[in-house]
Enzyme design. Structure first.
Site, mmCIF file in Angstrom:
data_model
loop_
_atom_site.group_PDB
_atom_site.id
_atom_site.type_symbol
_atom_site.label_atom_id
_atom_site.label_comp_id
_atom_site.label_asym_id
_atom_site.label_seq_id
_atom_site.Cartn_x
_atom_site.Cartn_y
_atom_site.Cartn_z
ATOM 1 N N ASN A 102 -8.035 -3.087 13.994
ATOM 2 C CA ASN A 102 -9.353 -3.437 13.353
ATOM 3 C C ASN A 102 -9.506 -4.684 12.501
ATOM 4 O O ASN A 102 -10.479 -4.935 11.913
ATOM 5 C CB ASN A 102 -9.901 -2.121 12.800
ATOM 6 C CG ASN A 102 -9.305 -1.556 11.471
ATOM 7 O OD1 ASN A 102 -8.401 -2.356 11.134
ATOM 8 N ND2 ASN A 102 -9.625 -0.531 11.122
ATOM 9 N N ASP B 291 0.769 -1.347 -0.139
ATOM 10 C CA ASP B 291 -0.007 0.047 0.059
ATOM 11 C C ASP B 291 1.037 1.220 -0.023
ATOM 12 O O ASP B 291 2.084 1.120 0.241
ATOM 13 C CB ASP B 291 -0.897 -0.092 1.130
ATOM 14 C CG ASP B 291 -0.320 -0.435 2.666
ATOM 15 O OD1 ASP B 291 0.865 -0.642 2.590
ATOM 16 O OD2 ASP B 291 -1.048 -0.805 3.454
HETATM 17 C C1 F6R Z 1 1.398 -1.727 6.122
HETATM 18 C C2 F6R Z 1 0.003 -2.461 6.118
HETATM 19 C C3 F6R Z 1 -0.878 -2.280 7.459
HETATM 20 C C4 F6R Z 1 -0.012 -2.753 8.521
HETATM 21 C C5 F6R Z 1 -1.012 -2.738 9.919
HETATM 22 C C6 F6R Z 1 -0.343 -2.956 11.153
HETATM 23 O O1 F6R Z 1 1.939 -1.772 4.962
HETATM 24 O O2 F6R Z 1 -0.297 -2.861 5.427
HETATM 25 O O3 F6R Z 1 -1.913 -3.176 7.277
HETATM 26 O O4 F6R Z 1 0.584 -4.118 8.417
HETATM 27 O O5 F6R Z 1 -1.484 -1.509 10.019
HETATM 28 O O6 F6R Z 1 0.726 -1.831 11.488
HETATM 29 P P1 F6R Z 1 1.681 -1.994 12.644
HETATM 30 O O7 F6R Z 1 2.735 -3.064 12.230
HETATM 31 O O8 F6R Z 1 2.358 -0.695 12.523
HETATM 32 O O9 F6R Z 1 0.929 -2.238 13.756
#
Ligand code: F6R
Length: 243
Positions: A136, A67
């Site tokens: 979420n 993303d």
């Molecule tokens: C990032 C992504 C998100 C993160 C998720 C968890 O490329 O696709 O889905 O993996 O928001 O984020 P963290 O690792 O910061 O808890």
């Protein structure tokens, strides 16, 4: 689905790095699906370390990130282009021409998504997809309610995600409200998936994703349907999942 328990964040990161290393060693021209966020940073650090020791060669690897925020340029220090370059790519011998993220600066959303789908198709598809998990239940930026059939698309980020991501920005207002994300359909087409979870705040959502009903309301629950998923978590994140 395999669930691997690591003692702590370092253990989780090293296990993930072992699996990614094995993938690259057995298929040097692997297509890796990569994630940003806090969770995979330790995995990237471990891979960099093994590269620096001479154990890994990324020269034939292609990477396709999940993303990118809409509207952020690659040199914006909050963009995922910037994150990937500084946390991983600049430290290894990957050919930067073979590293892909959605084009956050493309204003024509349809074009941005079509271009990215084309890149994924041309690469032959993702061999190994690395995922983090949103509080979420999101994977990539597929927020609750995301349709499972989608490929790359533009999403409006939920308040929960905007709040969670605000820790990286100077203030809440600076957090972009839209992002391009690879869709669940594309994630599910990866040959192998690793999902990483650490910390107590992920304990409820990982339990729900792995053992609750398969529903777009918990996007990660779709992983229950994939034939080769490895969940790697630290003790706190997996504390609500029985041994
Ligand atoms: C990032 C992504 C998100 C993160 C998720 C968890 O490329 O696709 O889905 O993996 O928001 O984020 P963290 O690792 O910061 O808890």
């Amino acid at each position: 689905m395999k669930i691997i328990r690591a003692k702590d964040y370092n253990g989780m990161s090293r296990m993930a790095a072992h699996i990614i290393s094995a993938q690259i060693i057995t298929k040097p021209d692997s297509v890796l699906g990569l994630a940003t966020g806090s969770t995979p940073i330790g995995t990237y650090e471990q891979l960099i370390h093994w590269y620096q020791k001479g154990d890994l060669d990324f020269s034939k690897v292609t990477s396709i990130n999940l993303d990118e925020y809409k509207g952020l340029s690659p040199d914006n220090d909050q963009s995922y282009h910037y994150f990937m370059y500084h946390n991983f790519f600049k430290h290894i011998n990957i050919d930067l021409n073979n590293t892909y993220l959605p084009n956050g600066l493309e204003k024509d959303s349809e074009k941005a998504c079509e271009d990215y789908n084309h890149i994924i198709q041309k690469s032959g598809g993702v061999d190994l997809q690395l995922l983090g998990l949103g509080l979420n239940g999101h994977i990539g930026f597929n927020e609750p309610g995301a349709i499972f059939e989608k490929e790359t698309h533009l999403v409006k980020l939920t308040q929960s995600t905007i709040d969670a991501n605000s820790r990286f920005f100077e203030c809440l207002e600076d957090v972009p409200k839209e992002a391009y994300t690879v869709g669940i359909k594309t994630i599910m087409q990866a040959k192998k998936i690793i999902i990483l979870v650490n910390g107590e705040n992920k304990a409820d959502i990982i339990k729900e994703a792995l053992f609750g009903p398969i529903t777009p309301l918990v996007p990660a629950s779709v992983l229950q349907l994939h034939h080769d998923v490895i969940v790697i978590g630290d003790e706190s994140a997996l504390s609500k999942i029985p041994q």
